[in-house]
Design a protein around this motif. Structure first.
Motif, PDB file in Angstrom:
ATOM      1  N   GLU A  39       0.831  -1.207   0.000  1.00 44.86           N
ATOM      2  CA  GLU A  39       0.000   0.000   0.000  1.00 44.86           C
ATOM      3  C   GLU A  39       0.862   1.251   0.000  1.00 44.86           C
ATOM      4  OE1 GLU A  39      -3.703   2.301   0.609  1.00 44.86           O
ATOM      5  OE2 GLU A  39      -3.031   0.516  -0.463  1.00 44.86           O
ATOM      6  N   ARG A  40       1.963   1.217   0.721  1.00 42.92           N
ATOM      7  CA  ARG A  40       2.864   2.374   0.763  1.00 42.92           C
ATOM      8  C   ARG A  40       3.445   2.666  -0.619  1.00 42.92           C
ATOM      9  NH1 ARG A  40       5.907   0.382   6.251  1.00 42.92           N
ATOM     10  NH2 ARG A  40       4.377   1.196   7.761  1.00 42.92           N
ATOM     11  N   GLN A  41       3.585   1.625  -1.423  1.00 45.50           N
ATOM     12  CA  GLN A  41       4.101   1.799  -2.783  1.00 45.50           C
ATOM     13  C   GLN A  41       2.982   2.093  -3.781  1.00 45.50           C
ATOM     14  OE1 GLN A  41       6.181  -1.861  -3.537  1.00 45.50           O
ATOM     15  NE2 GLN A  41       7.869  -1.379  -2.146  1.00 45.50           N
ATOM     16  N   GLY A  42       1.744   2.144  -3.284  1.00 46.00           N
ATOM     17  CA  GLY A  42       0.613   2.401  -4.164  1.00 46.00           C
ATOM     18  C   GLY A  42       0.253   1.234  -5.047  1.00 46.00           C
ATOM     19  N   ARG A  43       0.639   0.002  -4.613  1.00 52.74           N
ATOM     20  CA  ARG A  43       0.423  -1.171  -5.462  1.00 52.74           C
ATOM     21  C   ARG A  43      -0.177  -2.331  -4.667  1.00 52.74           C
ATOM     22  NH1 ARG A  43       1.961  -1.827 -10.321  1.00 52.74           N
ATOM     23  NH2 ARG A  43       2.241  -4.070 -10.049  1.00 52.74           N
ATOM     24  N   LEU A  44      -1.134  -2.044  -3.822  1.00 55.48           N
ATOM     25  CA  LEU A  44      -1.781  -3.136  -3.102  1.00 55.48           C
ATOM     26  C   LEU A  44      -2.444  -4.099  -4.085  1.00 55.48           C
ATOM     27  CD1 LEU A  44      -2.516  -4.401  -0.405  1.00 55.48           C
ATOM     28  CD2 LEU A  44      -4.549  -2.935  -0.328  1.00 55.48           C
ATOM     29  N   PHE A  45      -3.027  -3.554  -5.142  1.00 50.50           N
ATOM     30  CA  PHE A  45      -3.685  -4.394  -6.152  1.00 50.50           C
ATOM     31  C   PHE A  45      -2.682  -5.252  -6.918  1.00 50.50           C
ATOM     32  CE2 PHE A  45      -2.674  -0.318  -8.089  1.00 50.50           C
ATOM     33  CZ  PHE A  45      -1.983  -0.695  -9.233  1.00 50.50           C
ATOM     34  N   LEU A  47       0.122  -6.626  -5.573  1.00 47.68           N
ATOM     35  CA  LEU A  47       0.886  -7.506  -4.693  1.00 47.68           C
ATOM     36  C   LEU A  47       0.779  -8.968  -5.108  1.00 47.68           C
ATOM     37  CD1 LEU A  47       2.558  -7.984  -2.131  1.00 47.68           C
ATOM     38  CD2 LEU A  47       0.419  -7.961  -0.813  1.00 47.68           C
ATOM     39  N   ALA A  48      -0.408  -9.389  -5.508  1.00 49.53           N
ATOM     40  CA  ALA A  48      -0.618 -10.797  -5.847  1.00 49.53           C
ATOM     41  C   ALA A  48       0.278 -11.247  -6.992  1.00 49.53           C
ATOM     42  CB  ALA A  48      -2.080 -11.035  -6.215  1.00 49.53           C
ATOM     43  N   GLY A  49       0.585 -10.335  -7.907  1.00 50.44           N
ATOM     44  CA  GLY A  49       1.447 -10.690  -9.028  1.00 50.44           C
ATOM     45  C   GLY A  49       2.892 -10.324  -8.799  1.00 50.44           C
ATOM     46  N   ASP A  50       3.121  -9.185  -8.138  1.00 51.69           N
ATOM     47  CA  ASP A  50       4.493  -8.721  -7.941  1.00 51.69           C
ATOM     48  C   ASP A  50       5.346  -9.754  -7.220  1.00 51.69           C
ATOM     49  OD1 ASP A  50       3.759  -6.399  -9.160  1.00 51.69           O
ATOM     50  OD2 ASP A  50       3.657  -5.195  -7.331  1.00 51.69           O
ATOM     51  N   VAL A  51       4.777 -10.398  -6.212  1.00 49.46           N
ATOM     52  CA  VAL A  51       5.563 -11.325  -5.409  1.00 49.46           C
ATOM     53  C   VAL A  51       5.985 -12.548  -6.212  1.00 49.46           C
ATOM     54  CG1 VAL A  51       3.607 -12.665  -4.512  1.00 49.46           C
ATOM     55  CG2 VAL A  51       5.678 -12.403  -3.122  1.00 49.46           C
ATOM     56  N   VAL A  52       5.186 -12.925  -7.233  1.00 58.78           N
ATOM     57  CA  VAL A  52       5.520 -14.096  -8.043  1.00 58.78           C
ATOM     58  C   VAL A  52       6.693 -13.800  -8.971  1.00 58.78           C
ATOM     59  CG1 VAL A  52       4.590 -15.787  -9.685  1.00 58.78           C
ATOM     60  CG2 VAL A  52       3.117 -14.838  -7.919  1.00 58.78           C
ATOM     61  N   GLN A  53       6.934 -12.523  -9.262  1.00 59.80           N
ATOM     62  CA  GLN A  53       8.010 -12.175 -10.184  1.00 59.80           C
ATOM     63  C   GLN A  53       9.387 -12.478  -9.604  1.00 59.80           C
ATOM     64  OE1 GLN A  53       7.758  -8.317 -12.049  1.00 59.80           O
ATOM     65  NE2 GLN A  53       5.554  -8.216 -11.729  1.00 59.80           N
ATOM     66  N   TRP A  54       9.504 -12.446  -8.301  1.00 61.04           N
ATOM     67  CA  TRP A  54      10.811 -12.652  -7.690  1.00 61.04           C
ATOM     68  C   TRP A  54      11.149 -14.132  -7.623  1.00 61.04           C
ATOM     69  CZ3 TRP A  54      13.321  -8.320  -7.579  1.00 61.04           C
ATOM     70  CH2 TRP A  54      12.626  -7.126  -7.442  1.00 61.04           C
ATOM     71  N   SER A  55      12.437 -14.431  -7.703  1.00 58.56           N
ATOM     72  CA  SER A  55      12.885 -15.821  -7.615  1.00 58.56           C
ATOM     73  C   SER A  55      13.076 -16.251  -6.167  1.00 58.56           C
ATOM     74  CB  SER A  55      14.204 -15.989  -8.375  1.00 58.56           C
ATOM     75  OG  SER A  55      15.207 -15.136  -7.837  1.00 58.56           O
ATOM     76  N   GLY A  56      12.642 -15.433  -5.241  1.00 56.85           N
ATOM     77  CA  GLY A  56      12.755 -15.722  -3.815  1.00 56.85           C
ATOM     78  C   GLY A  56      12.670 -14.426  -3.036  1.00 56.85           C
ATOM     79  N   GLN A  57      12.895 -14.519  -1.755  1.00 52.57           N
ATOM     80  CA  GLN A  57      12.873 -13.325  -0.920  1.00 52.57           C
ATOM     81  C   GLN A  57      14.153 -12.515  -1.123  1.00 52.57           C
ATOM     82  OE1 GLN A  57      10.543 -11.996   1.137  1.00 52.57           O
ATOM     83  NE2 GLN A  57       9.134 -13.550   0.360  1.00 52.57           N
TER      84      GLN A  57
END
Length: 369
Positions: A39-45, A47-57
């Motif tokens: 939400e702070r980044q203005g991208r709560l909507f 989040l569901a996809g952004d996290v899948v883009q990373w190959s890990g934490q």
């Protein structure tokens, strides 16, 4: 149970009104902390996809990577920059475990082939992957308009669209690995077929082709029509070049550069491109310039006088014309050509004796074989 009051207190505006989105994210296992950060980044909507883009934490900083790899921080920062990536603070956790292993492969390449070659290869990877990423992003936005919140007017719908699109990311990574292996075999086969002078210098044919009067086309076509036209030309070019045994090196706007092992195969590509029926049906003319000789093959590209000559010849060609330079006339193989007036080409001190490939005669010769 979602604590909407706690989420609002933590910084998520209108949490209750956005309950469908928040409950969807909660069902996917996202924590309140992750939602607040998004939400702070203005991208709560997103989040569901952004996290899948990373190959890990993202656990590691560039400083951590330098320590893990036993390298100066400046070397790791340079490698990251060569890839076309940026990090504001080298001490901020940005890299995943997989990122560290990828950089370790680069360090092993440095040992195997030298710093300059390994860094050059890293630059090729960065540019190539950036293009793949941009193509995927533009394709996704065109095919999934719900990714744009201004289009969907519904955060839940956009969140679900992001999740759907992001699910392809790891699968596309597998596609790239698989197809890369096939292209590696094809590249090795191609280089085995051409004459080598030294490690980087080869004798091969270089061709350029482009769409005549492209500037005028851009002024009268809509962006959608222009995109369709370039996509069609790229598809035709790939099909023709590969069918005739060549290799596409790059597309530059409306132009394509390719290489072929022999003069005959280079001519076939040019004739098949210039006289392909699909551009003609759209009342578009293609032209080409060809050259053959020693070139430097490095970084997935080709450099040298033959490259410069082919590029200048296509610029001098008329719509539907294929121009070659004088040395071709004496080369082995059947080359039906007609002489043209010497050309004054940019970058060449003396006028260049040029010939036009007679496409009809070339096609007849091929049919007679």
């Amino acid at each position: 149970m979602v604590d909407f009051d706690a989420l609002e207190a933590a910084g998520i505006a209108d949490a209750r009104r956005r309950a469908p989105l928040i409950e969807y994210l909660d069902s996917l296992g996202f924590t309140a902390e992750q939602m607040v950060a998004a939400e702070r980044q203005g991208r709560l909507f997103g989040l569901a996809g952004d996290v899948v883009q990373w190959s890990g934490q993202p656990r590691h900083s560039l400083t951590d990577a330098a320590q893990a790899l036993g390298l100066p921080l400046a070397d790791v920062e340079q490698a990251w920059a060569v890839l076309g990536l940026t990090v504001a603070d080298p001490n901020t956790p940005t890299l995943t475990d997989n990122d560290i292993e990828a950089l370790r492969t680069w360090t092993d390449l440095r040992t195997a082939i030298g710093d300059d070659a390994a860094t050059g290869f890293l630059r090729v990877i960065g540019a190539s992957v950036a293009r793949v990423a941009e193509a995927l992003a533009s394709m996704s936005r065109a095919g999934l308009p719900e990714l744009d919140l201004a289009h969907s007017h519904d955060e839940l719908v956009t969140a679900q669209a992001y999740r759907s699109a992001a699910a392809f990311i790891p699968r596309i990574g597998g596609m790239i690995d698989s197809f890369h292996r096939h292209h590696l075999f094809a590249a090795r086969t191609y280089f085995d077929a051409i004459v080598h002078h030294e490690s980087l210098t080869v004798d091969c044919g270089v061709g350029f082709a482009d769409l005549s009067n492209f500037t005028q086309l851009t002024q009268r076509l809509t962006p959608a029509d222009l995109t369709s036209l370039l996509g069609e030309f790229n598809a035709i070019t790939n099909d023709v070049v590969h069918a005739d045994g060549g290799r596409v090196i790059k597309f530059i706007g409306d132009a394509v550069m390719w290489v072929s092992a022999t003069p005959e195969s280079l001519a076939r590509v040019a004739v098949d491109l210039v006289h392909h029926p699909r551009p003609k049906m759209a009342h578009i003319r293609v032209r080409a310039g060809l050259s053959f000789g020693p070139v430097v093959a490095t970084g997935g590209d080709y450099f040298g006088n033959a490259v410069n000559l082919a590029a200048r010849l296509v610029a001098a060609a008329e719509p539907g014309q294929i121009l070659v330079a004088a040395p071709w006339y004496d080369m082995p193989g059947k080359w039906p050509v007609a002489p043209r007036e010497p050309l004054v080409l940019k970058g060449f001190n003396d006028p260049v004796t040029a010939f036009e490939v007679c496409a009809e005669a070339e096609q007849a010769a091929r049919l007679a074989q």
